[in-house]
Design a protein around this motif. Structure first.
Motif: not given
Length: 205
Positions: A104-114, A120-129, A166-170
């Motif tokens: 789950i953690g790496p999935l979030g970092m990949t998804y929100y990389a862009a 932008y601040d998604p509210g977390f800075t790393d996979a654990h967040g 809808h999609f605006y990510e990498t």
């Protein structure tokens, strides 16, 4: 109404409006999306949708019947949930299914990389967040994911001809959504529908 009527669905007034409109323009529309980004918390976006997941599902099913009664060739799709929330809701669903933090953690970092790379601040800075955001869910994650998006997607089978997002990510993140939906349709949702996006782009920055 909370009771389905085989002639006009959950609302005769809404059914008649949609039916008459589509009948007037019969042959014009290839597809129609019903509402837009419906998951906003109550009161947050009155210009879009301010009802519950159940209310949206009733509106959608009524529209689906009215549109196909008027013009069976029109493809009906849902309004599409916004790009930003797909990552959180996918992570949340995987957590509820018992997936580990290492997934789950790496999935979030990949998804929100862009989003992160654009400043932008998604509210977390790393996979654990990210994992904490969905495992000990933020209030907004509960409102948007648990109470709306994840309550809506399993019931689209008899309400749409295709599922919209809808999609605006990498580009790397695109398959996170499509793989999720394909997997859920195969294992949990009990239906199979085409997947499409009628709103796709790139974040500024």
């Amino acid at each position: 109404s909370e009771t389905w009527d085989p002639t006009y669905g959950y609302s005769q007034l809404y059914y008649n409006f949609v039916y008459e409109y589509i009948s007037h323009y019969r042959g014009v529309f290839d597809g129609l999306a019903i509402e837009n980004e419906m998951n906003n918390p109550s009161g947050a976006a009155l210009t879009w949708w301010d009802g519950t997941a159940d209310q949206y599902l009733r509106v959608l099913k009524t529209a689906y019947k009215a549109i196909h009664d008027a013009d069976p060739d029109v493809m009906v799709i849902d309004g599409g949930f916004p790009s930003y929330w797909w990552g959180f809701c996918i992570g949340r669903q995987y957590y509820l299914e018992g997936q580990p933090e290492s997934v789950i953690g790496p999935l979030g970092m990949t998804y929100y990389a862009a989003l992160i790379n654009a400043g932008y601040d998604p509210g977390f800075t790393d996979a654990h967040g990210f994992y904490l955001a969905v495992s000990e869910p933020w209030t907004t994650v509960q409102e948007i994911c648990d109470e709306f998006i994840l309550q809506t997607l399993p019931y689209l089978g008899d309400r749409v001809d295709a599922i919209n997002f809808h999609f605006y990510e990498t580009p790397d993140a695109l398959t996170i959504i499509t793989d999720f939906m394909a997997g859920q349709m195969a294992s949990n949702w009990g239906y199979s529908k085409p997947i499409l996006s009628h709103e796709i782009g790139q974040l500024p920055g």
